[in-house]
Design a protein around this motif. Sequence first.
Motif, mmCIF file in Angstrom:
data_model
loop_
_atom_site.group_PDB
_atom_site.id
_atom_site.type_symbol
_atom_site.label_atom_id
_atom_site.label_comp_id
_atom_site.label_asym_id
_atom_site.label_seq_id
_atom_site.Cartn_x
_atom_site.Cartn_y
_atom_site.Cartn_z
ATOM 1 N N ARG B 782 0.831 -1.092 -0.161
ATOM 2 C CA ARG B 782 0.052 0.051 0.296
ATOM 3 C C ARG B 782 0.869 1.080 0.077
ATOM 4 O O ARG B 782 0.674 2.175 -0.787
ATOM 5 C CB ARG B 782 -0.920 -0.159 1.365
ATOM 6 C CG ARG B 782 -2.318 0.396 0.905
ATOM 7 C CD ARG B 782 -3.336 -0.113 1.863
ATOM 8 N NE ARG B 782 -3.882 -1.302 1.743
ATOM 9 C CZ ARG B 782 -4.002 -2.238 3.111
ATOM 10 N NH1 ARG B 782 -3.898 -1.392 4.259
ATOM 11 N NH2 ARG B 782 -4.851 -3.223 2.886
ATOM 12 N N PHE B 785 2.275 1.697 -3.394
ATOM 13 C CA PHE B 785 1.396 2.419 -4.422
ATOM 14 C C PHE B 785 1.146 3.924 -3.950
ATOM 15 O O PHE B 785 1.038 4.743 -4.999
ATOM 16 C CB PHE B 785 0.074 1.712 -4.176
ATOM 17 C CG PHE B 785 -0.162 0.422 -5.243
ATOM 18 C CD1 PHE B 785 -0.111 0.515 -6.552
ATOM 19 C CD2 PHE B 785 -0.015 -0.829 -4.691
ATOM 20 C CE1 PHE B 785 -0.241 -0.289 -7.279
ATOM 21 C CE2 PHE B 785 -0.093 -1.752 -5.478
ATOM 22 C CZ PHE B 785 -0.069 -1.655 -6.842
ATOM 23 N N ALA B 786 1.078 4.282 -2.721
ATOM 24 C CA ALA B 786 0.870 5.602 -2.416
ATOM 25 C C ALA B 786 1.928 6.438 -2.851
ATOM 26 O O ALA B 786 1.736 7.458 -3.347
ATOM 27 C CB ALA B 786 0.746 5.762 -0.856
ATOM 28 N N ALA B 788 3.783 5.818 -5.201
ATOM 29 C CA ALA B 788 3.817 5.551 -6.684
ATOM 30 C C ALA B 788 2.839 6.827 -7.186
ATOM 31 O O ALA B 788 3.091 7.376 -8.101
ATOM 32 C CB ALA B 788 3.334 4.508 -7.305
ATOM 33 N N ALA B 789 1.781 6.848 -6.401
ATOM 34 C CA ALA B 789 0.654 7.791 -6.831
ATOM 35 C C ALA B 789 1.145 9.259 -6.579
ATOM 36 O O ALA B 789 0.673 10.356 -7.225
ATOM 37 C CB ALA B 789 -0.595 7.569 -5.679
ATOM 38 N N ALA B 790 1.953 9.475 -5.425
ATOM 39 C CA ALA B 790 2.626 10.818 -5.205
ATOM 40 C C ALA B 790 3.718 11.201 -6.378
ATOM 41 O O ALA B 790 4.041 12.275 -6.453
ATOM 42 C CB ALA B 790 3.193 10.723 -3.956
ATOM 43 N N ASP B 791 4.068 10.186 -7.164
ATOM 44 C CA ASP B 791 5.148 10.596 -8.206
ATOM 45 C C ASP B 791 4.444 11.348 -9.182
ATOM 46 O O ASP B 791 3.228 11.550 -9.352
ATOM 47 C CB ASP B 791 5.730 9.281 -8.657
ATOM 48 C CG ASP B 791 6.941 9.438 -9.325
ATOM 49 O OD1 ASP B 791 7.200 10.537 -9.457
ATOM 50 O OD2 ASP B 791 7.554 8.604 -9.942
ATOM 51 N N ARG B 793 4.080 11.272 -12.336
ATOM 52 C CA ARG B 793 3.021 10.300 -13.066
ATOM 53 C C ARG B 793 3.270 8.907 -12.644
ATOM 54 O O ARG B 793 4.237 8.604 -11.899
ATOM 55 C CB ARG B 793 3.508 10.273 -14.642
ATOM 56 C CG ARG B 793 3.758 11.663 -15.308
ATOM 57 C CD ARG B 793 3.685 11.711 -16.805
ATOM 58 N NE ARG B 793 3.841 13.013 -17.350
ATOM 59 C CZ ARG B 793 4.976 13.639 -17.398
ATOM 60 N NH1 ARG B 793 6.073 13.015 -16.829
ATOM 61 N NH2 ARG B 793 4.976 14.703 -17.844
ATOM 62 N N PRO B 794 2.144 8.338 -12.707
ATOM 63 C CA PRO B 794 1.819 7.120 -12.060
ATOM 64 C C PRO B 794 2.840 6.195 -12.371
ATOM 65 O O PRO B 794 3.344 5.348 -11.678
ATOM 66 C CB PRO B 794 0.284 6.730 -12.057
ATOM 67 C CG PRO B 794 -0.273 7.896 -12.475
ATOM 68 C CD PRO B 794 0.559 8.820 -13.323
ATOM 69 N N THR B 795 3.121 6.149 -13.644
ATOM 70 C CA THR B 795 3.931 5.173 -14.068
ATOM 71 C C THR B 795 4.985 5.690 -15.076
ATOM 72 O O THR B 795 4.983 6.930 -15.689
ATOM 73 C CB THR B 795 3.458 4.038 -14.837
ATOM 74 O OG1 THR B 795 2.693 4.641 -15.989
ATOM 75 C CG2 THR B 795 2.480 3.042 -14.112
ATOM 76 N N LYS B 809 1.858 15.801 -11.191
ATOM 77 C CA LYS B 809 1.141 16.182 -9.900
ATOM 78 C C LYS B 809 1.879 17.168 -9.290
ATOM 79 O O LYS B 809 3.109 17.301 -9.086
ATOM 80 C CB LYS B 809 1.038 14.819 -9.169
ATOM 81 C CG LYS B 809 0.394 13.870 -10.016
ATOM 82 C CD LYS B 809 -0.780 12.835 -9.089
ATOM 83 C CE LYS B 809 -1.631 12.092 -10.019
ATOM 84 N NZ LYS B 809 -1.670 10.767 -9.467
#
Lengths: 104, 865
Positions: B782, B785-786, B788-791, B793-795, B809
């Motif tokens: 988790r 993922f958090a 990565a979401a804060a990065d 771009r997600p990927t 972001k």
Amino acid sequence: MSELGLPPFLVLSAFLFVCGVVCVATKRNAIGVLMGVELVLNAANVNFVAFARYNPVFRLEGEVFALMVIVLAAAEAAVALAIILNFYNNHATVDVDKADELKG
Amino acid sequence: MPDWFDATPGRLYVVATLLPLAAFVVMLGIGGVRCLCRPYRQVGGTASSVYWLLGGDRPLKTGAYWATGCMAAAAALAVTGLVLFLSDGYRADLSPEQRAARWGERVDWVRIGAADSAPPGEWENRGGDRRRTPPGLSLALELGYRIDHLSALMFAMVTVIGTGIFVFSIGYMKDETDEVVEDHEVDAQTPRPRPEDPPEAAAHPPAHPAHHDGHGPGTEHGFRRRGRYGRFFLYLSLFCFSMLNLIVADNLFQVFVSWELVGLCSFFLIGFYYERPSAARAANKAFIVNRIGDAGFLVGILIAWTSLGTLNFEEMTRRVRSPERDTHGRLEYADRLVRVNPKVDEDGDRRYVLPAEAGTGSHLALFPIRWENPRHYHGLGPHAHTSRHGDGAEHDAEDGFWPDARPTYFSYGAMPYWLFVVMGLGIFLGCVGKSAQVPLHTWLPDAMEGPTPVSALIHAATMVAAGVYLVGRAFPLFAPEVLLVIAYTGAVTLFVSATIALVQTDIKRVLAYSTCSQLGYMMLALGVGGWVAGLLHLLTHAFFKALLFLGSGSVILGCHHEQDLRKMGGLYPKMRVTALTMLVGVLAITGAPLFSGWYSKDMIIGSALGFGLVHKEHILLFLLPLLTAAMTGFYMFRLWFLAFTGKPRDEHVHATAHESPAVMTLPLVVLAAFSIGVAWGSPVWDADASYLGHLLEKGEPGAVEAQFLEERHETHEYHLTAGAMALIAAALGAGLAVVVYWKPRIDPAAIRAQLGGVYTFLLRKWYFDEMYDAAVVRPTVRLAFAAAAADKRPTDAPPPPGQPELPPKRFDLLTLDGWLNALGQAVGSVGKGLRAVQTGQLRNYVLFLALTVAALLGILLSLGG
């Protein structure tokens, strides 16, 4: 005939040096620049020889270095003339202001 | 015979250790050359002919013979070395120092600081800095070997069992010699996660496994790849080398290096079928769980290095334990840990004094490694000074410690006692990971994903044995508190794993949990002072566990890779040799009299009882193993009855089952012989007379006796009682298995139904995996993922066609990425500005040059004037 002493030679050398630098800095003709460089080298030569004459510690070194500089100047002139010739072949001019292709 | 060999026969062991490494290196080299030549195989020329010479597309069998030969040679050397070592013990013309020099050497590997050669007195007088390196320490990471009774026996055991396993593997891995192997457990088209996957993993199916050697995905029957016969033996050789190096190592650092190598090899071998998601996951799990333990181990090593200044086992022991020899008949004080209190003198010197009550000081006294006159050491302990003064007050070191004019030695220093405990706990944590003790045991059952000979090697000779071996080796470094932790860890492990083993239906998993359980016995024994008992069990267990695993491998191969006990049954007529040899293993592990397991288990239970009688509050340490002895009998016989007796439960499996070839049954027979007789002594029926046990006793560190004198007395007193109780318990368990599974009077299904909750609880393995999943794995995923979401771009991948690129972001732009981008942009704009200076005009340059020279001259003149 009385000895001149060291200072006149140094003054002459400085005068020659400044002439040479000014020549290099102002001439647009590459040959002229080359001549300015020769003046600078010879100014140094005068210094070497003068010190060799008036400072016994540098008797040998001064003269040897003067010879070195002469040889160096000859080699430099050969290389520089070759470069200038090539530049002329490519650009049909020897104006150093045109040689700015590598500027930032 | 060369001269160097006569002088130091210990080098025999160096050669034996390096043999498997040689096998590894040669195979690796040949494999590499083959790989390099592969692209030219169709072209012709030298490279192509080399390729076809080295076997071409078909895996070479020669590698297996070569590796096995090296291992067998190592075994021969090890046995020779053992005989020589034991005969050395009877030579009267050798002093202990000479003997040590014959069987151990050390060289500097990485030198860190200069050796401090000052004599002790001078060193002492340098004042203030008490943490200076004591004299005689070289401050270098060393390579060395030290052969004592323990390592000689372990070495022989590992090489002999290893050879058996290598030979067995020649037969077992036969499938891998094919040019194309079809792996039915991998779905070639869409790798689908297995039902027991954690949901997190199921949501993200692993990427399609890489295709080996360019073979296509194959048909829908299974995944196709090239056979990996040579690779298997390559890994096995490296595995054995690591383990042998670990055994002969004389210092903690070398142990750590081999320790990591062992972990790495287990990773390779557990993930041998790495296209199977379950195997890949099991390999990762084993590796990661072991990392947790290794982190603790590293902490222990660092504390030892900074506090004791050495990593050599012998020197560390001499630093923390009071000296051994004494002409004053006070041996009872040798090999003790001495706790002291710091005290600052009038002149600001720090000294350490004995507290009034023994064993309460806040620091642990450290001793010099070399004594000028060790024979003049006087005993240490409560009576050493209370008998002289008798008033119970604190006495200065001068009269309490070294009564005769040697007070300064006491300033050799001390380390905080809690740090010493942490050091012991750290080292033990490493052993917990390697030897699969609760709570780090979860990797071991999953490690069953590897080929069965690997399981045998991991469970018997190499990996898990390393932890127990290290606890035995580092025993003098463990404080009583740590030993208690060890004992309880062992007790909990042996009980928990045995209960899980009761209900498992996979033949290899039953054995895996039984290994956990037996390792728990060993740890328990070491923790309660049964040093000989624990390590004797390590040796005997290695033989019968290797036998059991190879036997199960034979069963699995005979049943065409069927591992489920519920589908077996009635196999005895089909595979008599396997069944009978496995019966030997079952009897040995249960502790049937005269089988090797009987001697060691008897000693363990005896030690536990002795400990429990002295410390009444720890009687649980005796009751748990006793109860578990019954469970061991039950689950082992259950396994045997389910596999070999009764009616065939699956007609198909039964009909096609067959006995394995001789290359596989021969190791079984040899190991069975060892499992029966390896611990025999004279007379055979005396559990105390085990010859192997007596040999181990000679290698026992003095610390054991010093720490567990009283317990040992009780153990001798009640040994017979303990043995009888253990035997009755095991018989009860076995008897229960008989009435449930062999001559069914009780229906197992009825028991299951009656104990529904407990049964599920055990079947789910006490929910350890679920617990870790919830406590560690999921939060980590988790968090990832958090993050990565804060990065920005997600990927990193470009957006799928047709979708707009995701906007950056804000969060990331304001934090790390923002700063880094600002830095980059600043550098860029500085460069842009400087660009204007570079005009390309020769005259400008000359002007700058002249001005600079003038400026420099000006500066020079102003400085000079």
